[in-house]
Scaffold this active site. Structure first.
Site: not given
Lengths: 303, 303
Positions: A10-11, A123, A207, A265
């Site tokens: 997102g960043n 989420k 994601k 992740k």
């Protein structure tokens, strides 16, 4: 020439807490595109995915703002694929000088409608709120809300991705040398009905898990998750804090990571490495090329 | 097996004046998908495009509703490609029983930044208003507004489409037997800068002109524009009103059509036929198969 699947955090699109605006998003994406273009210059083939948490939340809010019911999350997710994917393709094309072919593809990902995630929204999407505002919005709009760091946010179900409906088309494009942007926002979540047809579901797929599935299905040589943290750390926030470099799934399994930050992740990285024997990297956007060269970030590698 | 490019008119997505809602849109698209599925059953290969006027206007309104500046029209157009293209692909896949591969692709179309259309906004987008409301919104928001039939609407520049950036990828997919949905809303309008990079522009390209360019570039056998009118008529609204069947561009050039209704469709049809020698059809969604069989609609054919 290796195939690299890159998941942009997102960043890469908006810094944490930064309001969603067209210009801020384009400026951030332009920076991301420079790092990705370097991977192309280095001779890698690329498939790029991206998050959509703040954007999908904003579109939901905007849809409700006019006194109407917002569009369902599958359709809003598809909208963010257009909103982000277009700018990403354009800026990547602009940043990479040689002529290249690009395809930004809507991507449906099948989930199990019985996935326990539907009963436990987890989420975060949309803006950050104070606890009081979040609780008020929850009662006004029927949202689920939960803490996210020191802020509160709306949370939605995040079921496990099972199958990428467009995988054959994506594979064909990659084999023809096309640079593909797909599975935006974790893909558009759909469920298969008993008669074999598909229907959208109200969810946002993680994601990193969706991108890991994509990387495995494409038998990618490497799967990079690019974020705003330089590596996976052990003992995060303690004096003994230490960045992990090359590490195996087996070694990672014996360590503890906070769910919601590095947990997904690390899980997605291990799943990919265990399934394919490839390498999964976690680190910053700027370090993308160095992660592939084992000079930066955390690299999860087969034992 | 012939290649058919089908442009779905706005009414295939939402009936005129019907408010944009996710359910209404899906219901309409499901009906459209049945007609398109019949073309697949008949053995045609398909590339499908669609309009986005009401949708892009709604997203602009929603974006402004929260006291912010709406995203620019190129980005909003890309959002509608996701919003509409996803549902269209899903419903077409659901309506067509055999296993088939689909790709819904974001499509950038180059326009000339010096196109005179930028000084004369003419393409209606968004809701219909009374003249008084339209004038008030024009002064509040800096819109251009114009009459559209008996209603008023916001109008935006509609420059001529010059080049489809993703044409090679679309051609490759079609050659591989993939059913492609692309150039939604007339494509995402972009301009090339002197250094060769691209940038989005504030415009909405006419869907029929963009689709005609696409059909010509793909050397399609037929180009169908499906709308809510059964054919092109001469003497429309007079006792001498008469539907045209098979007609040549030369014959059409001697007739008068009102710009904004059938004018652009007739022009796009003639351009396609003159450029390729193929057939261009204009008629209703339900008649799609019959138009190809010269049994319904207006068919523009080479002299």
């Amino acid at each position: 020439m290796s195939l690299v699947v890159v998941a942009l955090g997102g960043n890469a699109l908006l810094r944490r807490g930064e309001p969603v605006s067209a210009q801020a998003q384009r400026d951030n994406i332009r920076l991301a595109a420079r790092s990705l273009a370097q991977l192309l210059v280095d001779g890698h083939r690329l498939v790029v995915t991206h998050g959509n948490g703040p954007q999908v939340g904003l579109l939901a809010l905007q849809g409700e703002s006019m006194g109407k019911r917002a569009f369902p999350l599958d359709v809003l997710g598809a909208e963010t694929d257009g909103m982000i994917g277009y700018v990403l393709q354009q800026e990547l094309d602009n940043a990479y000088e040689p002529a290249a072919r690009f395809a930004t593809l809507l991507t449906q990902i099948e989930v199990d409608p019985q996935d326990p995630a539907f009963a436990q929204p987890s989420k975060p999407v949309g803006s950050v709120y104070s606890e009081a505002d979040a609780q008020r919005l929850a009662s006004e709009r029927g949202w689920s809300v939960a803490p996210d760091g020191k802020d509160w946010r709306r949370v939605v179900p995040s079921p496990r991705p099972l199958r990428i409906l467009e995988i054959e088309v994506i594979r064909m494009l990659v084999e023809q040398g096309v640079i593909v942007i797909c599975a935006g926002g974790g893909g558009i979540p759909v469920a298969q009905r008993p008669d074999g047809t598909h229907v959208g579901v109200e969810a946002v797929i993680d994601k990193d898990h969706a991108s890991g599935l994509l990387a495995a299905e494409l038998k990618a040589d490497a799967f990079l998750m690019l974020t705003d943290v330089a590596a996976v750390f052990t003992g995060w926030g303690t004096p003994a804090q230490q960045a992990l470099g090359d590490v195996t799934p087996q070694a990672l399994a014996e360590m503890d990571f906070v769910a919601g930050s590095m947990g997904p992740k690390v899980q997605a990285a291990c799943d990919f490495v265990n399934r394919t024997g490839g390498m999964a990297g976690i680190g910053t956007l700027e370090d993308a090329a160095d992660i592939l060269a084992h000079r930066a970030g955390t690299r999860v590698i087969p034992a």
